[in-house]
Motif scaffolding. Structure first.
Motif, PDB file in Angstrom:
ATOM      1  N   PHE A  42       0.865  -1.206  -0.173  1.00  0.00           N
ATOM      2  CA  PHE A  42       0.082  -0.025   0.132  1.00  0.00           C
ATOM      3  C   PHE A  42       0.907   1.234   0.057  1.00  0.00           C
ATOM      4  O   PHE A  42       0.653   2.188  -0.752  1.00  0.00           O
ATOM      5  N   LEU A  43       1.966   1.273   0.807  1.00  0.00           N
ATOM      6  CA  LEU A  43       2.886   2.339   0.705  1.00  0.00           C
ATOM      7  C   LEU A  43       3.482   2.461  -0.387  1.00  0.00           C
ATOM      8  O   LEU A  43       3.657   3.773  -0.924  1.00  0.00           O
ATOM      9  N   GLU A  44       3.862   1.578  -1.280  1.00  0.00           N
ATOM     10  CA  GLU A  44       4.505   1.629  -2.611  1.00  0.00           C
ATOM     11  C   GLU A  44       3.424   2.272  -3.554  1.00  0.00           C
ATOM     12  O   GLU A  44       3.574   3.211  -4.239  1.00  0.00           O
ATOM     13  N   LEU A  45       2.064   1.874  -3.447  1.00  0.00           N
ATOM     14  CA  LEU A  45       1.253   2.259  -4.420  1.00  0.00           C
ATOM     15  C   LEU A  45       1.008   3.748  -4.107  1.00  0.00           C
ATOM     16  O   LEU A  45       0.673   4.687  -4.998  1.00  0.00           O
ATOM     17  N   LEU A  46       0.955   4.226  -2.993  1.00  0.00           N
ATOM     18  CA  LEU A  46       0.762   5.464  -2.449  1.00  0.00           C
ATOM     19  C   LEU A  46       2.065   6.564  -2.666  1.00  0.00           C
ATOM     20  O   LEU A  46       2.108   7.707  -2.122  1.00  0.00           O
ATOM     21  N   SER A  47       3.060   5.842  -3.140  1.00  0.00           N
ATOM     22  CA  SER A  47       4.342   6.679  -3.539  1.00  0.00           C
ATOM     23  C   SER A  47       5.105   7.192  -2.236  1.00  0.00           C
ATOM     24  O   SER A  47       5.611   8.270  -2.268  1.00  0.00           O
ATOM     25  N   VAL A  48       5.074   6.298  -1.179  1.00  0.00           N
ATOM     26  CA  VAL A  48       5.779   6.718   0.014  1.00  0.00           C
ATOM     27  C   VAL A  48       7.314   6.372   0.121  1.00  0.00           C
ATOM     28  O   VAL A  48       7.382   5.127  -0.376  1.00  0.00           O
ATOM     29  N   LYS A  49       7.916   6.944   0.316  1.00  0.00           N
ATOM     30  CA  LYS A  49       9.495   6.631   0.170  1.00  0.00           C
ATOM     31  C   LYS A  49       9.662   5.570   1.467  1.00  0.00           C
ATOM     32  O   LYS A  49       9.194   5.805   2.300  1.00  0.00           O
ATOM     33  N   ASP A  50      10.607   4.641   0.905  1.00  0.00           N
ATOM     34  CA  ASP A  50      11.124   3.633   2.048  1.00  0.00           C
ATOM     35  C   ASP A  50      10.011   2.772   2.447  1.00  0.00           C
ATOM     36  O   ASP A  50       9.616   2.593   3.432  1.00  0.00           O
ATOM     37  N   SER A  51       9.153   2.400   1.274  1.00  0.00           N
ATOM     38  CA  SER A  51       8.079   1.384   1.627  1.00  0.00           C
ATOM     39  C   SER A  51       8.237   0.406   2.134  1.00  0.00           C
ATOM     40  O   SER A  51       7.578  -0.547   2.761  1.00  0.00           O
ATOM     41  N   GLY A  52       9.457  -0.240   2.022  1.00  0.00           N
ATOM     42  CA  GLY A  52       9.933  -1.595   2.434  1.00  0.00           C
ATOM     43  C   GLY A  52       9.683  -2.629   1.365  1.00  0.00           C
ATOM     44  O   GLY A  52      10.232  -3.855   1.633  1.00  0.00           O
ATOM     45  N   ILE A  53       9.237  -2.428   0.244  1.00  0.00           N
ATOM     46  CA  ILE A  53       8.722  -3.201  -0.736  1.00  0.00           C
ATOM     47  C   ILE A  53      10.462  -3.714  -1.394  1.00  0.00           C
ATOM     48  O   ILE A  53      10.210  -5.073  -1.781  1.00  0.00           O
TER      49      ILE A  53
END
Length: 214
Positions: A42-53
């Protein structure tokens, strides 16, 4: 799908990465979803840095599968709390990934409190027409009377020049979107007072500009 995520987690324009992360975590806790299996995606889809993916070893295909599963879970879990209505306009313009995600979710909703609404052009071909829980409503072009009723409503008056009525019917061909665009162009070109009684002289003066808007 990004808009659905933002709405679900109450992510607003201008939210920083830290605030988005906190909102997603709170949302996942409310839904009872495992952070490990969903948060990075979800963080990756929301363009959050350091999503952990990037720390999760997986192939591109596996990444896509896990994202689709995470999105499906958020829909199903959310429907346990409240009725969900997911609306996706202009499906004929969707990329293959978005279409695959929607299809994956659609195949998982029987029995869930989820209503999925799609709008698309007649030439769009989908694969779920045979589903027992699928229903298609074909929207035909508006008749001349219906088109003019829409025009009168948008203009706030029924006192429209006959020549202009014919022009609108010719240019918009009964398509509601075209009618809205045409009327919006009129509002930009003509003063509110003149809208109450549009004369042929005004139409002739502005016809070329109106055509450009269409």
């Amino acid at each position: 799908m990004i808009d659905i995520l933002k709405a679900n987690f109450d992510v607003l324009e201008g939210d920083g990465d830290a605030e988005i992360r906190a909102k997603v975590k709170r949302g996942l806790k409310t839904l009872g979803l495992d952070e490990v299996l969903t948060l990075p995606y979800f963080l990756e889809l929301l363009s959050v840095k350091d999503s952990g993916i990037d720390k999760i070893p997986m192939s591109p295909e596996a990444k896509k599968d896990r994202i689709m599963e995470a999105l499906k879970q958020i829909v199903l879990k959310g429907s346990e709390i409240r009725l969900l209505i997911l609306a996706y306009e202009d499906l004929h313009w969707a990329d293959k990934t978005s279409e695959d995600i929607l299809k994956y979710i659609l195949e998982s909703i029987p029995g869930a409190r989820v209503l999925m609404l799609f709008t698309y052009r007649p030439e769009f071909v989908h694969t779920w027409g045979g589903k027992s829980y699928h229903n298609q409503v074909t929207l035909n072009r508006l008749s001349n009377r219906e088109s003019l009723a829409m025009v009168f409503h948008l203009l706030g008056t029924e006192n429209v020049d006959r020549d202009l009525e014919e022009l609108i019917l010719e240019k918009t061909e009964g398509v509601p979107f075209f009618i809205e665009e045409f009327v919006a162009s009129l509002r930009e070109l003509i003063s509110p007072v003149a809208l109450k009684r549009l004369r042929t002289t005004l139409r002739e003066r502005h016809i070329s500009a109106i055509d450009l808007h269409l």
